[in-house]
Write an enzyme that holds these catalytic residues in place. Sequence first.
Site, PDB file in Angstrom:
ATOM      1  N   ARG A  60       0.047   6.096  -2.998  1.00  0.00           N
ATOM      2  CA  ARG A  60       1.469   5.990  -3.457  1.00  0.00           C
ATOM      3  C   ARG A  60       2.355   4.702  -3.111  1.00  0.00           C
ATOM      4  O   ARG A  60       3.088   4.224  -3.988  1.00  0.00           O
ATOM      5  CB  ARG A  60       2.334   7.241  -2.770  1.00  0.00           C
ATOM      6  CG  ARG A  60       3.863   7.403  -3.329  1.00  0.00           C
ATOM      7  CD  ARG A  60       4.467   8.844  -2.889  1.00  0.00           C
ATOM      8  NE  ARG A  60       5.793   8.923  -3.602  1.00  0.00           N
ATOM      9  CZ  ARG A  60       6.772   9.066  -2.757  1.00  0.00           C
ATOM     10  NH1 ARG A  60       6.647   8.995  -1.389  1.00  0.00           N
ATOM     11  NH2 ARG A  60       7.946   9.192  -3.189  1.00  0.00           N
ATOM     12  N   GLY A  70       5.779  -6.158  -9.808  1.00  0.00           N
ATOM     13  CA  GLY A  70       4.219  -6.384  -9.613  1.00  0.00           C
ATOM     14  C   GLY A  70       3.734  -6.233  -8.362  1.00  0.00           C
ATOM     15  O   GLY A  70       4.400  -5.691  -7.440  1.00  0.00           O
ATOM     16  N   SER A  74       5.557  -6.425  -2.073  1.00  0.00           N
ATOM     17  CA  SER A  74       7.148  -6.778  -1.915  1.00  0.00           C
ATOM     18  C   SER A  74       7.513  -5.483  -1.198  1.00  0.00           C
ATOM     19  O   SER A  74       8.596  -5.397  -0.725  1.00  0.00           O
ATOM     20  CB  SER A  74       7.798  -7.170  -3.132  1.00  0.00           C
ATOM     21  OG  SER A  74       7.506  -6.251  -4.244  1.00  0.00           O
ATOM     22  N   ASN A  91      12.468   4.815  -2.381  1.00  0.00           N
ATOM     23  CA  ASN A  91      11.533   4.334  -1.439  1.00  0.00           C
ATOM     24  C   ASN A  91      11.427   5.070   0.028  1.00  0.00           C
ATOM     25  O   ASN A  91      10.417   4.983   0.439  1.00  0.00           O
ATOM     26  CB  ASN A  91      11.197   2.870  -1.539  1.00  0.00           C
ATOM     27  CG  ASN A  91      10.319   2.405  -2.805  1.00  0.00           C
ATOM     28  OD1 ASN A  91       9.591   3.201  -3.479  1.00  0.00           O
ATOM     29  ND2 ASN A  91      10.807   1.100  -3.092  1.00  0.00           N
ATOM     30  N   PRO A 161       8.854   6.482 -11.902  1.00  0.00           N
ATOM     31  CA  PRO A 161       9.044   7.777 -12.673  1.00  0.00           C
ATOM     32  C   PRO A 161       9.768   8.697 -11.922  1.00  0.00           C
ATOM     33  O   PRO A 161       9.880   8.685 -10.859  1.00  0.00           O
ATOM     34  CB  PRO A 161       7.618   8.022 -12.915  1.00  0.00           C
ATOM     35  CG  PRO A 161       6.769   6.805 -12.715  1.00  0.00           C
ATOM     36  CD  PRO A 161       7.538   6.106 -11.588  1.00  0.00           C
TER      37      PRO A 161
END
Length: 320
Positions: A60, A70, A74, A91, A161
């Site tokens: 994940r 990308g 990060s 997150n 998503p």
Amino acid sequence: MEKTCKSLWLLTIFILVRSGQGQLLLNFYGSRCPNVEGIVRQVVVTKINQTFVTIPATVRLFFHDCFVDGCDASVLIASPNNDAEKDSPDNLSLAGDGFDTVAKAKLAVEAQCPGIVSCADILALAARDVVLLAGGPAYNVELGRRDGLVSQASRVAGNLPDPHFNLGQLNTMFATHGLSQTDMVALSGCHTLGFSHCNRFADRIYSNPIDPTLDPNYAQQLMQMCPRDVDPRIAIDMDPVTPRTFDNVYYQNLVGGKGLFTSDQVLFTDPASQPTVLGFAQNPGDFNGAFITAMTKLGRVGVKTGDQGEIRRDCSAFNS
């Protein structure tokens, strides 16, 4: 003529290097850190032996990293102001074991190859390894990513998503990263290992009527595991049948009305994607092949190469 062609070839290489648009390679560290894959694999094995959560957490983490600016690590940056990617509300549920896996692998790699291997590549390798060690397919990982120089929580919203997405919304989001509908359905198969907090799907079981695409018995099981006043820290398996094995049972679950999220079940209920789900449910080889293709394409999303970015010394902090 030969001299002219050689000059043009050298000019092309110079332009590619200067612009940072290098290419990922299977053996990128072959001469500079030839044992990198073995080093990462050993750390991953040790970490999995400590906790199974390492497996879904690492996969994940890779996905969340690649879909925001990308595959550049990060998402690993820790900010003293709590404003980095990992601090975004989307997150906050990323399990710490994924971060810990990459941190420990980075330490082990740095001990043998200091300043050579990026955190982004270590994350890509670790994601491959956890899938393999959970029973999934083996595949080669392209390497050569460099670590990004930007990590902002504000850049996350709208780029991951949502569990309530329909097929069109899923396809649109994945297409922005060069991923097809088949890629999207294959990557969704990672939910065979995942877990979720109850609030991500509670509306499906506590609506009136209950979401009709849910198997009634499964809906009752979910209500028992996630009562209305459930502790928000409680998480349940996304695959109720083989939650610790990477396999195609996720797709069999969808056929039986046992997709946990709306965005899972819609893959079967929508006629446009249903044939792919049925194919993966019936043929694990087809799923594994499509998954390898999709993970390879995902690993190319927004990569920094050449003279872009940096090779971090510490995955949680920029070098300067």
